[in-house]
Design a protein around this motif. Structure first.
Motif, PDB file in Angstrom:
ATOM      1  N   LEU A  98     -11.387   0.425   1.768  1.00  0.00           N
ATOM      2  CA  LEU A  98     -11.021   1.813   1.706  1.00  0.00           C
ATOM      3  C   LEU A  98     -10.523   1.983   3.091  1.00  0.00           C
ATOM      4  O   LEU A  98      -9.471   2.536   3.495  1.00  0.00           O
ATOM      5  N   ALA A  99     -11.219   1.542   4.219  1.00  0.00           N
ATOM      6  CA  ALA A  99     -10.787   1.641   5.455  1.00  0.00           C
ATOM      7  C   ALA A  99      -9.654   0.589   5.786  1.00  0.00           C
ATOM      8  O   ALA A  99      -8.752   1.455   6.557  1.00  0.00           O
ATOM      9  N   THR A 100      -9.466  -0.409   5.240  1.00  0.00           N
ATOM     10  CA  THR A 100      -8.266  -1.245   5.460  1.00  0.00           C
ATOM     11  C   THR A 100      -7.139  -0.515   4.754  1.00  0.00           C
ATOM     12  O   THR A 100      -6.028  -0.661   5.450  1.00  0.00           O
ATOM     13  N   VAL A 101      -7.420  -0.090   3.710  1.00  0.00           N
ATOM     14  CA  VAL A 101      -6.240   0.769   3.093  1.00  0.00           C
ATOM     15  C   VAL A 101      -5.702   1.577   3.850  1.00  0.00           C
ATOM     16  O   VAL A 101      -4.577   1.946   4.252  1.00  0.00           O
ATOM     17  N   ALA A 106       0.853  -1.152   0.045  1.00  0.00           N
ATOM     18  CA  ALA A 106      -0.112  -0.094   0.017  1.00  0.00           C
ATOM     19  C   ALA A 106       0.999   1.088   0.128  1.00  0.00           C
ATOM     20  O   ALA A 106       0.578   2.162  -0.713  1.00  0.00           O
ATOM     21  N   LEU A 107       1.952   1.263   0.627  1.00  0.00           N
ATOM     22  CA  LEU A 107       2.867   2.387   0.889  1.00  0.00           C
ATOM     23  C   LEU A 107       3.498   2.566  -0.374  1.00  0.00           C
ATOM     24  O   LEU A 107       3.547   3.825  -0.876  1.00  0.00           O
ATOM     25  N   VAL A 108       3.863   1.483  -1.059  1.00  0.00           N
ATOM     26  CA  VAL A 108       4.767   1.952  -2.307  1.00  0.00           C
ATOM     27  C   VAL A 108       3.687   2.459  -3.462  1.00  0.00           C
ATOM     28  O   VAL A 108       3.952   3.338  -4.192  1.00  0.00           O
ATOM     29  N   LEU A 109       2.426   1.626  -3.468  1.00  0.00           N
ATOM     30  CA  LEU A 109       1.574   2.235  -4.337  1.00  0.00           C
ATOM     31  C   LEU A 109       1.134   3.594  -4.304  1.00  0.00           C
ATOM     32  O   LEU A 109       0.849   4.625  -5.171  1.00  0.00           O
ATOM     33  N   HIS A 110       1.189   4.222  -2.770  1.00  0.00           N
ATOM     34  CA  HIS A 110       0.728   5.553  -2.704  1.00  0.00           C
ATOM     35  C   HIS A 110       1.586   6.597  -2.813  1.00  0.00           C
ATOM     36  O   HIS A 110       1.740   7.340  -3.530  1.00  0.00           O
ATOM     37  N   ARG A 111       2.980   6.193  -2.101  1.00  0.00           N
ATOM     38  CA  ARG A 111       4.021   7.204  -2.160  1.00  0.00           C
ATOM     39  C   ARG A 111       4.974   7.104  -3.298  1.00  0.00           C
ATOM     40  O   ARG A 111       5.345   8.162  -3.703  1.00  0.00           O
ATOM     41  N   ILE A 150      -6.087   2.392  -4.833  1.00  0.00           N
ATOM     42  CA  ILE A 150      -5.275   1.204  -4.207  1.00  0.00           C
ATOM     43  C   ILE A 150      -6.119   0.264  -3.513  1.00  0.00           C
ATOM     44  O   ILE A 150      -5.908  -1.089  -3.721  1.00  0.00           O
ATOM     45  N   ALA A 151      -7.334   0.704  -3.158  1.00  0.00           N
ATOM     46  CA  ALA A 151      -8.121  -0.287  -2.485  1.00  0.00           C
ATOM     47  C   ALA A 151      -8.789  -1.226  -3.737  1.00  0.00           C
ATOM     48  O   ALA A 151      -8.972  -2.364  -3.622  1.00  0.00           O
ATOM     49  N   VAL A 152      -8.966  -0.627  -4.916  1.00  0.00           N
ATOM     50  CA  VAL A 152      -9.485  -1.653  -6.120  1.00  0.00           C
ATOM     51  C   VAL A 152      -8.370  -2.541  -6.356  1.00  0.00           C
ATOM     52  O   VAL A 152      -8.523  -3.793  -6.532  1.00  0.00           O
ATOM     53  N   LYS A 153      -7.020  -2.074  -6.519  1.00  0.00           N
ATOM     54  CA  LYS A 153      -6.002  -2.873  -7.063  1.00  0.00           C
ATOM     55  C   LYS A 153      -5.548  -3.993  -6.002  1.00  0.00           C
ATOM     56  O   LYS A 153      -5.086  -5.137  -6.184  1.00  0.00           O
ATOM     57  N   MET A 154      -5.835  -3.778  -4.455  1.00  0.00           N
ATOM     58  CA  MET A 154      -5.445  -4.714  -3.434  1.00  0.00           C
ATOM     59  C   MET A 154      -6.585  -5.590  -3.030  1.00  0.00           C
ATOM     60  O   MET A 154      -6.476  -6.446  -2.341  1.00  0.00           O
ATOM     61  N   ASN A 155      -7.935  -5.218  -3.786  1.00  0.00           N
ATOM     62  CA  ASN A 155      -9.104  -6.063  -3.403  1.00  0.00           C
ATOM     63  C   ASN A 155      -9.227  -5.777  -1.914  1.00  0.00           C
ATOM     64  O   ASN A 155      -9.530  -6.888  -1.282  1.00  0.00           O
ATOM     65  N   ARG A 156      -9.173  -4.677  -1.317  1.00  0.00           N
ATOM     66  CA  ARG A 156      -9.532  -4.400   0.006  1.00  0.00           C
ATOM     67  C   ARG A 156     -10.473  -3.152   0.236  1.00  0.00           C
ATOM     68  O   ARG A 156     -10.397  -2.255  -0.616  1.00  0.00           O
TER      69      ARG A 156
END
Length: 206
Positions: A181-184, A159-164, A173-179
């Motif tokens: 939004l709260a979890t992300v 998540a950090l790599v995708l965001h930062r 990120i939530a879509v790509k990780m299938n999680r």
């Protein structure tokens, strides 16, 4: 390269290069439709068009030593799963989600092997991950971040790599990780706290 379960290993991309021009080429949607109709050449065209963006993302998520294998696995998985793609025009985003999920599995597996003493710690080629055009102060921050990534839980790291680094929004990120939004948000909060503590320690502020 062949179709279906007989897909062979795709040509290895040793280093990033230029993406295939798409201004006069068929759209992703058209290529996906042709691929589903049995046109093996469309598989090749999709691979050439997206291989470099997949390679760059793979390098950032799992490191250069595993990037080639991750690239191969993700394209093979994508071509086998093409019938499940609801929007053929969204092939690129769908493919990057496959990269993220596959990278997450690899990171978790690597961490387990490291704990069992069956694998040496991940050697990150940090300089390769930073573009020459990046300002020096930003490059220094990125270097510190990557050196601290190894001790993060796998999901927090991804998540950090995708965001930062990749600049994806929380929703993306939530879509790509299938999680959710709260979890992300929780994963990023954990990562941010870990990085803040690590950076302060390195700077002698803790």
């Amino acid at each position: 390269m062949q179709q279906g379960t007989g897909l062979s290993r795709l040509p290895l991309l040793q280093s990033p290069g230029q993406e295939e021009p798409i201004d006069t080429a068929p759209s992703d949607a058209a290529l996906v439709a042709d691929a589903l109709a049995g046109n093996v050449g469309s598989h090749e065209a999709l691979f050439r068009r997206h291989r470099n963006s997949v390679y760059r993302l793979a390098c950032r998520l799992v490191g250069r030593t595993e990037a080639d294998d991750l690239l191969q696995d993700c394209f093979i998985d994508a071509f086998r799963s093409l019938p499940s793609l609801r929007d053929p025009g969204a092939f690129g985003g769908w493919l990057s989600a496959i990269v993220v999920r596959t990278a997450h599995k690899r990171v978790r597996r690597r961490r387990l092997l490291e704990r069992l003493g069956l694998l040496r710690r991940w050697p990150v080629d940090i300089d390769m991950l930073i573009a020459p055009s990046v300002p020096p102060d930003v490059a220094v921050e990125i270097q510190k971040i990557y050196r601290l990534l190894g001790s993060l839980p796998a999901e927090a790291q991804i998540a950090l790599v995708l965001h930062r680094i990749e600049g994806f929004s929380l929703d993306e990120i939530a879509v790509k990780m299938n999680r959710s939004l709260a979890t992300v948000k929780r994963r990023l909060s954990l990562a941010a706290a870990h990085l803040d503590k690590g950076m302060r320690t390195k700077e002698g502020k803790a």
